[in-house]
Write a protein that holds these residues in place. Sequence first.
Motif, PDB file in Angstrom:
ATOM      1  N   ARG A 158       0.833  -1.209   0.000  1.00 33.29           N
ATOM      2  CA  ARG A 158       0.000   0.000   0.000  1.00 33.29           C
ATOM      3  C   ARG A 158       0.866   1.258   0.000  1.00 33.29           C
ATOM      4  NH1 ARG A 158      -2.633   2.875   4.554  1.00 33.29           N
ATOM      5  NH2 ARG A 158      -4.325   4.077   3.642  1.00 33.29           N
ATOM      6  N   ASN A 159       1.867   1.317   0.896  1.00 31.75           N
ATOM      7  CA  ASN A 159       2.739   2.475   0.966  1.00 31.75           C
ATOM      8  C   ASN A 159       3.599   2.621  -0.288  1.00 31.75           C
ATOM      9  OD1 ASN A 159       1.763   3.232   3.451  1.00 31.75           O
ATOM     10  ND2 ASN A 159       3.462   2.349   4.604  1.00 31.75           N
ATOM     11  N   ARG A 161       2.815   1.550  -3.202  1.00 32.32           N
ATOM     12  CA  ARG A 161       1.920   1.927  -4.300  1.00 32.32           C
ATOM     13  C   ARG A 161       1.635   3.425  -4.294  1.00 32.32           C
ATOM     14  NH1 ARG A 161      -3.500  -0.670  -6.472  1.00 32.32           N
ATOM     15  NH2 ARG A 161      -3.564   0.519  -8.392  1.00 32.32           N
ATOM     16  N   LYS A 162       1.547   4.011  -3.103  1.00 30.06           N
ATOM     17  CA  LYS A 162       1.381   5.467  -3.021  1.00 30.06           C
ATOM     18  C   LYS A 162       2.543   6.170  -3.709  1.00 30.06           C
ATOM     19  CE  LYS A 162      -0.822   5.892   1.449  1.00 30.06           C
ATOM     20  NZ  LYS A 162      -0.687   6.521   2.764  1.00 30.06           N
TER      21      LYS A 162
END
Length: 176
Positions: A158-159, A161-162
Motif C-alpha cells: 500500500r505504501n 503503491r502510493k
Amino acid sequence: MNKLIAWIVFLSLALGGCATKVSTSFDRQADFSRYKTFCWLQGCEFTFTGPSYMKDSAVVNNLKNAIIKEMAEKGFTYDDQSPDLLLDFHVTVENRQTNVYRFEEDRFLQLDPIDQSDVYYFLEGTLIMDIADRETGQMIWRSSASRYLELNPEMTERNLRKGIGIVLKKFPPKER
C-alpha cells in the motif's frame, strides 16, 4: 518551556518539508497513445536498485506488484514477450539530520541560541522511474519523487503503491 520551543521549531521544519517533490520530463515527440504493454528494462527481469534493507523478497515483490497494478490502472498490460515499453526504477534513501537549538526562557525574545542543541535524524527517500521505447531504445519518460521518511518506513504494498502513484501521476502525458 525549552522543550516546547524546540518541538515547535522541529515541527515547523518537519512539516515544511513534508511535501513530496516531483520532477517529470518526457519526449514531446513520442506518441504515447501507441503504447499498450510494458515490461522491465533488464530483459523483462525485475531487478532492484536501492538500499540493502529493501532487498527483502517481500519488499521487492510488493514493489513489483505496486508498479504492475498502477500501470494496469493506466491501461497498460504487463507483457514479457513483446512489450512496447521498458520500465526501470531506482530507489535511494539518505540519512539526514537537523539541529534544533534551545533558547533560555529569560532570553527568548532576544533569540540568542545557547550552546545546546538537539539533533533530529530522518531519512530522505527518492524514487526514480525511467520508461523507454523498446523498439527505438529511446528514453521517453522520467519522473522522480523525493520526500522525508520515517526512520523505519513501512514497506507495505500500500505504501509503495502510493509512491509509485505519485511518480506515475502524469503518465502518460496528455499533451504532445
